[in-house]
Write a protein that holds these residues in place. Structure first.
Motif, PDB file in Angstrom:
ATOM      1  N   GLY A 450      42.085  41.170  22.337  1.00 32.66           N
ATOM      2  CA  GLY A 450      42.558  41.882  23.521  1.00 32.66           C
ATOM      3  C   GLY A 450      41.497  42.680  24.245  1.00 32.66           C
ATOM      4  N   ILE A 451      40.220  42.566  23.840  1.00 37.26           N
ATOM      5  CA  ILE A 451      39.132  43.316  24.472  1.00 37.26           C
ATOM      6  C   ILE A 451      37.935  42.388  24.646  1.00 37.26           C
ATOM      7  CG2 ILE A 451      37.544  45.270  24.296  1.00 37.26           C
ATOM      8  CD1 ILE A 451      39.501  46.647  22.463  1.00 37.26           C
ATOM      9  N   SER A 452      37.400  42.337  25.861  1.00 39.36           N
ATOM     10  CA  SER A 452      36.201  41.541  26.106  1.00 39.36           C
ATOM     11  C   SER A 452      35.499  42.130  27.326  1.00 39.36           C
ATOM     12  CB  SER A 452      36.558  40.071  26.346  1.00 39.36           C
ATOM     13  OG  SER A 452      35.390  39.301  26.557  1.00 39.36           O
ATOM     14  N   ARG A 469      31.731  44.795  33.194  1.00 44.20           N
ATOM     15  CA  ARG A 469      32.101  43.410  33.481  1.00 44.20           C
ATOM     16  C   ARG A 469      32.942  42.837  32.357  1.00 44.20           C
ATOM     17  NH1 ARG A 469      28.169  38.891  31.409  1.00 44.20           N
ATOM     18  NH2 ARG A 469      30.212  37.968  31.775  1.00 44.20           N
ATOM     19  N   GLY A 470      33.797  41.879  32.728  1.00 44.70           N
ATOM     20  CA  GLY A 470      34.541  41.094  31.771  1.00 44.70           C
ATOM     21  C   GLY A 470      33.976  39.687  31.711  1.00 44.70           C
ATOM     22  N   GLN A 471      34.785  38.745  31.253  1.00 46.33           N
ATOM     23  CA  GLN A 471      34.289  37.384  31.089  1.00 46.33           C
ATOM     24  C   GLN A 471      33.954  36.722  32.415  1.00 46.33           C
ATOM     25  OE1 GLN A 471      37.216  35.316  28.723  1.00 46.33           O
ATOM     26  NE2 GLN A 471      37.083  36.793  27.041  1.00 46.33           N
ATOM     27  N   ASP A 472      34.749  36.993  33.449  1.00 43.11           N
ATOM     28  CA  ASP A 472      34.494  36.358  34.751  1.00 43.11           C
ATOM     29  C   ASP A 472      34.754  37.304  35.913  1.00 43.11           C
ATOM     30  OD1 ASP A 472      37.228  36.531  34.502  1.00 43.11           O
ATOM     31  OD2 ASP A 472      37.626  34.385  34.792  1.00 43.11           O
ATOM     32  N   TYR A 473      34.598  38.598  35.665  1.00 40.31           N
ATOM     33  CA  TYR A 473      34.786  39.583  36.729  1.00 40.31           C
ATOM     34  C   TYR A 473      34.009  40.853  36.374  1.00 40.31           C
ATOM     35  CZ  TYR A 473      38.148  41.647  33.434  1.00 40.31           C
ATOM     36  OH  TYR A 473      38.736  42.209  32.326  1.00 40.31           O
ATOM     37  N   ALA A 474      33.732  41.655  37.393  1.00 37.36           N
ATOM     38  CA  ALA A 474      33.071  42.946  37.191  1.00 37.36           C
ATOM     39  C   ALA A 474      33.785  43.978  38.039  1.00 37.36           C
ATOM     40  CB  ALA A 474      31.594  42.869  37.575  1.00 37.36           C
ATOM     41  N   TRP A 475      33.678  45.238  37.596  1.00 39.33           N
ATOM     42  CA  TRP A 475      34.327  46.311  38.345  1.00 39.33           C
ATOM     43  C   TRP A 475      33.483  47.574  38.280  1.00 39.33           C
ATOM     44  CZ3 TRP A 475      35.437  45.316  33.311  1.00 39.33           C
ATOM     45  CH2 TRP A 475      35.556  46.407  32.441  1.00 39.33           C
ATOM     46  N   SER A 476      33.687  48.454  39.237  1.00 38.65           N
ATOM     47  CA  SER A 476      33.002  49.745  39.244  1.00 38.65           C
ATOM     48  C   SER A 476      33.837  50.711  40.070  1.00 38.65           C
ATOM     49  CB  SER A 476      31.595  49.610  39.822  1.00 38.65           C
ATOM     50  OG  SER A 476      30.851  50.797  39.607  1.00 38.65           O
ATOM     51  N   ALA A 477      33.344  51.951  40.160  1.00 42.76           N
ATOM     52  CA  ALA A 477      34.113  52.995  40.841  1.00 42.76           C
ATOM     53  C   ALA A 477      33.183  53.978  41.520  1.00 42.76           C
ATOM     54  CB  ALA A 477      35.012  53.740  39.854  1.00 42.76           C
ATOM     55  N   THR A 478      33.704  54.629  42.544  1.00 42.42           N
ATOM     56  CA  THR A 478      33.071  55.801  43.142  1.00 42.42           C
ATOM     57  C   THR A 478      34.111  56.920  43.179  1.00 42.42           C
ATOM     58  OG1 THR A 478      33.695  55.307  45.448  1.00 42.42           O
ATOM     59  CG2 THR A 478      31.659  54.317  44.627  1.00 42.42           C
ATOM     60  N   SER A 479      33.639  58.155  43.136  1.00 44.45           N
ATOM     61  CA  SER A 479      34.569  59.284  43.222  1.00 44.45           C
ATOM     62  C   SER A 479      35.182  59.324  44.613  1.00 44.45           C
ATOM     63  CB  SER A 479      33.837  60.595  42.936  1.00 44.45           C
ATOM     64  OG  SER A 479      33.423  60.643  41.592  1.00 44.45           O
ATOM     65  N   ALA A 480      36.514  59.421  44.647  1.00 45.25           N
ATOM     66  CA  ALA A 480      37.223  59.383  45.922  1.00 45.25           C
ATOM     67  C   ALA A 480      37.475  60.772  46.485  1.00 45.25           C
ATOM     68  CB  ALA A 480      38.548  58.637  45.763  1.00 45.25           C
ATOM     69  N   TYR A 588      44.889  40.353  30.790  1.00 48.30           N
ATOM     70  CA  TYR A 588      45.573  41.060  31.869  1.00 48.30           C
ATOM     71  C   TYR A 588      44.856  40.860  33.202  1.00 48.30           C
ATOM     72  CZ  TYR A 588      48.260  44.598  34.321  1.00 48.30           C
ATOM     73  OH  TYR A 588      49.091  45.234  35.224  1.00 48.30           O
ATOM     74  N   VAL A 589      43.576  41.150  33.257  1.00 51.89           N
ATOM     75  CA  VAL A 589      42.846  41.019  34.522  1.00 51.89           C
ATOM     76  C   VAL A 589      42.335  39.593  34.660  1.00 51.89           C
ATOM     77  CG1 VAL A 589      40.872  41.804  35.870  1.00 51.89           C
ATOM     78  CG2 VAL A 589      42.192  43.447  34.528  1.00 51.89           C
ATOM     79  N   LYS A 590      42.878  38.892  35.633  1.00 51.95           N
ATOM     80  CA  LYS A 590      42.506  37.499  35.870  1.00 51.95           C
ATOM     81  C   LYS A 590      42.123  37.237  37.318  1.00 51.95           C
ATOM     82  CE  LYS A 590      45.532  35.892  32.155  1.00 51.95           C
ATOM     83  NZ  LYS A 590      46.697  35.030  31.783  1.00 51.95           N
ATOM     84  N   ASP A 591      42.421  38.202  38.196  1.00 48.89           N
ATOM     85  CA  ASP A 591      42.128  38.020  39.616  1.00 48.89           C
ATOM     86  C   ASP A 591      42.198  39.376  40.299  1.00 48.89           C
ATOM     87  OD1 ASP A 591      44.867  38.586  39.694  1.00 48.89           O
ATOM     88  OD2 ASP A 591      45.440  36.506  40.085  1.00 48.89           O
ATOM     89  N   ALA A 592      42.052  39.377  41.614  1.00 46.90           N
ATOM     90  CA  ALA A 592      42.038  40.638  42.366  1.00 46.90           C
ATOM     91  C   ALA A 592      43.359  41.374  42.253  1.00 46.90           C
ATOM     92  CB  ALA A 592      41.705  40.360  43.840  1.00 46.90           C
ATOM     93  N   ALA A 593      44.463  40.649  42.300  1.00 51.99           N
ATOM     94  CA  ALA A 593      45.774  41.297  42.258  1.00 51.99           C
ATOM     95  C   ALA A 593      46.001  42.008  40.931  1.00 51.99           C
ATOM     96  CB  ALA A 593      46.870  40.266  42.509  1.00 51.99           C
ATOM     97  N   ARG A 597      46.491  46.075  40.001  1.00 56.40           N
ATOM     98  CA  ARG A 597      47.585  46.617  39.204  1.00 56.40           C
ATOM     99  C   ARG A 597      47.050  47.476  38.062  1.00 56.40           C
ATOM    100  NH1 ARG A 597      49.709  41.395  39.935  1.00 56.40           N
ATOM    101  NH2 ARG A 597      49.146  40.783  37.786  1.00 56.40           N
ATOM    102  N   ALA A 598      45.946  47.054  37.463  1.00 55.35           N
ATOM    103  CA  ALA A 598      45.350  47.868  36.404  1.00 55.35           C
ATOM    104  C   ALA A 598      44.883  49.212  36.954  1.00 55.35           C
ATOM    105  CB  ALA A 598      44.182  47.111  35.769  1.00 55.35           C
ATOM    106  N   ALA A 599      44.229  49.189  38.100  1.00 59.21           N
ATOM    107  CA  ALA A 599      43.715  50.425  38.696  1.00 59.21           C
ATOM    108  C   ALA A 599      44.836  51.379  39.085  1.00 59.21           C
ATOM    109  CB  ALA A 599      42.852  50.097  39.908  1.00 59.21           C
TER     110      ALA A 599
END
Length: 942
Positions: A450-452, A469-480, A588-593, A597-599
């Motif tokens: 369940g973790i990668s 990053r995950g297996q086929d995606y990456a994510w990051s954040a900035t303070s809002a 869980y995370v497989k695409d933009a949508a 939802r995770a965020a």
């Protein structure tokens, strides 16, 4: 009820329960029943890596953040450093010189290969702290690659590796989170200031922390799994803690601060508990995920404006400086979508402006004794053999104003595949978490049921990768920084029914006079090898009401009130763990949508960005409270039921929150940029001065140009970021208007003309603060940079102070600092901080000058200040301030400090990695750039 998340079959409504029985049950859920990991697992292939060596990252100074006493001694006497404690620093700095010629083939000169796993010939070490987990470290960076055959083994390994790399730092942060830093690390003034600033914002009892553990563990299947992960992570921390203590390989700072005796090894490194991680999470959230506040100071500046200009005109002038929804502000979502939030109501209700002159800040510290009351008469001397370590912590282990200063964190640049050379999206993004040694973040790879994921996690809460990053995606954040915090005016009362005093400890709640809850923390310290302060102690005291903690007192219409601050994430510091769990879950995370939802499960105020091989995406997270009709969130409001948050329940500080569709968001926009700028149209900024000039413009103009040209590559996007990182915002965005005013008539004075010519040449050269050659430590156009640094505060005063008057000018400067140049130690982030040009008067200067010049200005201000609107008078004022600035010698512009000689311009800008322990780092070239940064382009998808 808690915030209304997107429905999830594994989640249910939180209920109250006792913590540790629930956690025990959760452990059973997380244990897993997979076969044991074979001995050859270190060399085995992990999950399919769809980035195909096109993912890279960097996190200076280095992965290793622990040093034994012997290593600290060697560093202080011989200049050596432990392995992997500084090996990412040079590559990070070298991008300044390397960016102009950068291409995709040379990216790894400046970034790590962020592929999954470790090639056989790059394995430096393999550790098996338990049968169900292996920690493999690579030769180049020492990053831990953690593989578990069970879920609990994976998390145990994450905790074990975190302690290997950051044990002392994790211990520091749990004590900061509990308001006990000086008792743990010594009574230096900065330590006292830091614990006071933090505890004022997040005062928790032990019961408060345990209730947060309970709430998460009771929050459905994911909540139970999260607390099982936390417990396994804590077990890993403790396993290494015990081993290091027995083998005497623990961080030497424990000796220096008197926790362990160096010869006998007598002493304790206190075991970690799940509540410690809640305390650490509250520190991280307080630093990077909060938004709003400051309503009392905003009210004081409004009163000053009304006193100066009258109620109507003064309010208009104040609104111009507030810049809630400036139409010229650079946007992250620029497709015309509107997301109204926290704007000014058409008809304001419940406003609680204080009576002029009545406001005072609530005292926090009491009963000072010893060195807490006054400086020690003489420093305590260390034994001769440890003399090189004396005074390591005299200035504190962290900046005392770490929480009170405004922080400019993080940037992101993403381009849709429609505009890239490959047809796949490209992203360059990361958080700006400040520069410390060791770093607050640490790199890790987690692979288990369940973790990668691979990326950066904050030390002490690294159950999951938080940015990576995950297996086929990456994510990051900035303070809002959107407004999650409100200030209430709570009416004071006397329990005997008499007239309340201004310092009453009772308040009116639904017609009843109730006592405030008193929260206390007592801190005492004694001298240690690393602390030359004399013994001292003091007590911190805060009073809490149903509307939050008391920050100020005053009167409203003659009645005494306490001003309290209430933020939506208070008592919910760790709830966001569910969102991070989802981001690490490849199921869980497989695409933009699904990413969005995770965020949605993250309550902190962040801008989240996503890229895979097909899409880019953006989502603004945060527990945005639904306010009562007519409430103005920029100013204090009466503490009455009619004006409180909708569905507000003070028992656990919950309310109704804006639904996900009302948060700024987008999928596959042509490009995204974020540098803590405005998110979208009508999404009201929480602070002052977010207008037509923002450092986000430095990114937006460059990325927009790349998109127009097409064929964007990783290297091109990285160059755009790196170019903006050495550019002076004032020079690129405001200097053209300044020069237009100055040259509205010929400049005949020789000294003035010379200064104008230097500034003009600097602007033509890109308004950069960059070395003439690597290692020269001298800027090109150095004199123009000096003139701008000296001129900016003078020109702002010359432009605005005559019209505003001293009292209003000073009050507005308390809302937003005039300047935040890299060398401005007085600015919001302090000197040597890297992050610059977030908070300043550049929008005010620019808009006002365009008004004077007769150029177009959207949302025309109520008053023009420079020269009272007369171009010639404005020109005279600016020229006089320029002439004065040009005459200021470099040793006054750059007065010198503990790191730099007076007059050393390059050094005054240079980034200092603030030492949190016994190992220090060299200064590096200034870059306005994320601390941790990824460069990614996925060519394929699952």
């Amino acid at each position: 009820m808690r915030r209304r998340r997107t429905p999830d079959p594994h989640r249910r409504r939180p209920v109250r329960a006792r913590a540790f029985p629930v956690v025990a049950a959760a452990l059973a859920l997380g244990a897993g029943l997979l076969p044991p990991l074979p001995q050859s697992a270190a060399a085995e292939a992990g999950p399919v890596d769809h980035c195909a060596q096109q993912c890279a990252d960097i996190l200076p100074p280095g992965q290793n953040g622990n040093a034994t006493l012997a290593e600290i001694l060697a560093h202080r006497t011989l200049g050596t450093r432990p392995a992997h404690s500084a090996d990412q620093l040079g590559r990070y700095e070298d991008l300044v010189a390397g960016a102009p010629t950068l291409d995709d083939a040379t990216l790894t000169r400046f970034f790590n290969d962020a592929s999954f796993g470790v090639p056989e010939d790059q394995v430096a070490s393999v550790t098996r702290p338990r049968d169900d987990v292996t920690i493999t470290r690579d030769k180049k960076t020492g990053v831990p690659h953690i593989k578990g055959t069970t879920r609990s083994g994976t998390e145990f390994g994450a905790g074990y590796a975190a302690a290997q790399d950051r044990l002392w730092l994790i211990d520091l942060f749990r004590h900061i989170g509990r308001g006990e830093l000086s008792s743990f690390a010594g009574g230096a003034e900065a330590n006292q200031q830091l614990e006071q600033e933090f505890w004022r914002a997040a005062p928790y009892t032990e019961e408060d922390l345990e209730e947060q553990v309970d709430r998460i563990a009771a929050d459905g299947e994911r909540g139970r799994q999260a607390m099982a992960d936390v417990q396994a992570y804590v077990d890993g921390l403790n396993a290494y803690r015990e081993k290091a203590k027995k083998q005497r390989t623990f961080p030497g700072e424990y000796v220096l601060t008197g926790h362990v005796e160096p010869v006998t090894n007598i002493g304790e490194i206190k075991p970690f508990e799940p509540t410690d991680l809640i305390a650490i999470a509250s520190v991280i959230g307080g630093l990077f995920g909060n938004g709003g506040g400051g309503e009392v100071q905003a009210a004081l500046s409004l009163l000053a404006a009304q006193q100066k200009y009258g109620a109507e005109k003064g309010t208009e002038v104040w609104e111009d400086f507030r810049m809630r929804n400036d139409p010229e502000a650079v946007l992250t979502v620029h497709d015309g979508s509107s997301f109204p939030y926290a704007g000014k109501p058409d008809e304001v209700r419940g406003q609680a402006l204080p009576d002029p002159g009545s406001v005072g800040e609530e005292p926090l510290v009491h009963d000072r004794k010893g060195s807490a009351a006054e400086p020690a008469e003489a420093p305590v001397k260390a034994p001769a053999k440890l003399k090189p370590l004396q005074n390591v912590y005299d200035d504190g282990v962290l900046p005392g104003d770490l929480f009170s200063r405004k922080h400019g964190m993080s940037n992101a640049l993403l381009v849709s595949g429609k505009h890239t050379a490959s047809g796949n999206p490209v992203a360059v993004f990361g958080p700006q978490t400040g520069y410390f040694a060791p770093q607050l973040l640490m790199l890790q790879e987690l692979q288990g049921p369940g973790i990668s994921a691979r990326g950066a996690s904050f030390a002490g809460v690294g159950m999951y990768v938080q940015l990576g990053r995950g297996q086929d995606y990456a994510w990051s954040a900035t303070s809002a920084g959107q407004d999650l915090t409100d200030t209430y005016a709570v009416e004071l009362c006397a329990p005997d029914g008499g007239t309340p005093s201004a310092d009453s400890l009772h308040y009116v709640d639904d017609g009843t006079c109730r006592p405030m809850e008193k929260l206390e923390r007592r801190n005492a310290w004694k001298p240690s090898l690393a602390d030359s302060t004399a013994p001292g102690s003091y007590r911190m005291e805060i009073h809490r009401t149903k509307y939050g903690t008391v920050t100020h007192r005053g009167t409203v219409d003659g009645k005494p009130v306490a001003y309290t601050q209430l933020r939506s994430t208070y008592q919910h510091e760790a709830d966001s763990i569910i969102g991070f769990q989802m981001l690490n879950d490849p199921g869980y995370v497989k695409d933009a949508a699904s990413f969005q939802r995770a965020a949605q499960n993250i309550d902190y105020a962040f801008n989240w960005f996503y890229a895979d091989s097909r899409e880019t995406a953006y989502y603004n997270s945060g527990a945005n409270p639904v306010r009562a009709d007519g409430v103005d969130p920029s100013l204090p409001v009466l503490a009455e039921e009619a004006f409180q948050w909708r569905d507000f329940d003070p028992a656990d500080n919950t309310a109704a929150y804006t639904p996900p569709e009302q948060h700024p968001q987008s999928v596959d926009q042509d490009y995204y940029i974020s540098w803590n700028n405005k998110q979208a149209e009508d999404y009201t900024s929480a602070g002052f001065g977010n207008g037509g000039v923002h450092r986000g413009d430095l990114l937006d103009s460059r990325v927009a140009k790349l998109v127009d040209e097409g064929g964007v590559t990783r290297a091109k996007l990285t160059r755009a970021m790196a170019d903006a990182a050495v550019t002076d915002l004032r020079g690129e965005e405001v200097l053209p208007e300044l020069l237009a005013v100055l040259r509205s008539e010929p400049v005949t004075d020789p000294q003035q003309a010379a200064a104008v010519q230097k500034l003009d040449a600097w602007l033509d050269g890109g308004a950069e603060r960059r070395e003439t050659a690597p290692g020269s430590h001298a800027y090109g156009h150095a004199d123009a940079v000096r003139i701008m640094d000296a001129w900016w505060p003078r020109l702002v005063e010359a432009q605005f102070a005559p019209g505003l008057g001293g009292e209003l000018y000073d009050s507005l400067r308390r809302n937003v600092a005039v300047d935040e140049a890299p060398s401005a130690g007085h600015g919001p982030t302090g000197g040597h901080a890297g992050s610059a040009f977030l908070s300043g008067w550049w929008s005010y200067v620019d808009k006002d000058l365009r008004s004077v010049l007769g150029r177009p200005v959207e949302d025309e201000p109520a008053k023009t200040f420079c020269g009272d609107g007369e171009l010639s008078a404005c020109r005279d004022a600016l020229l006089a301030s320029l002439e004065e600035a040009a005459a200021v010698p470099a040793d006054e512009v750059y007065p010198g400090d503990d790191h730099c000689d007076a007059g050393d311009q390059w050094c005054a800008d240079a980034i200092v990695h603030r030492a949190l322990g016994g190992i220090t780092q060299e200064l590096i070239h200034w870059q306005n750039r994320p601390t941790y940064q990824q460069v990614v382009e996925f060519p394929q998808h699952r």
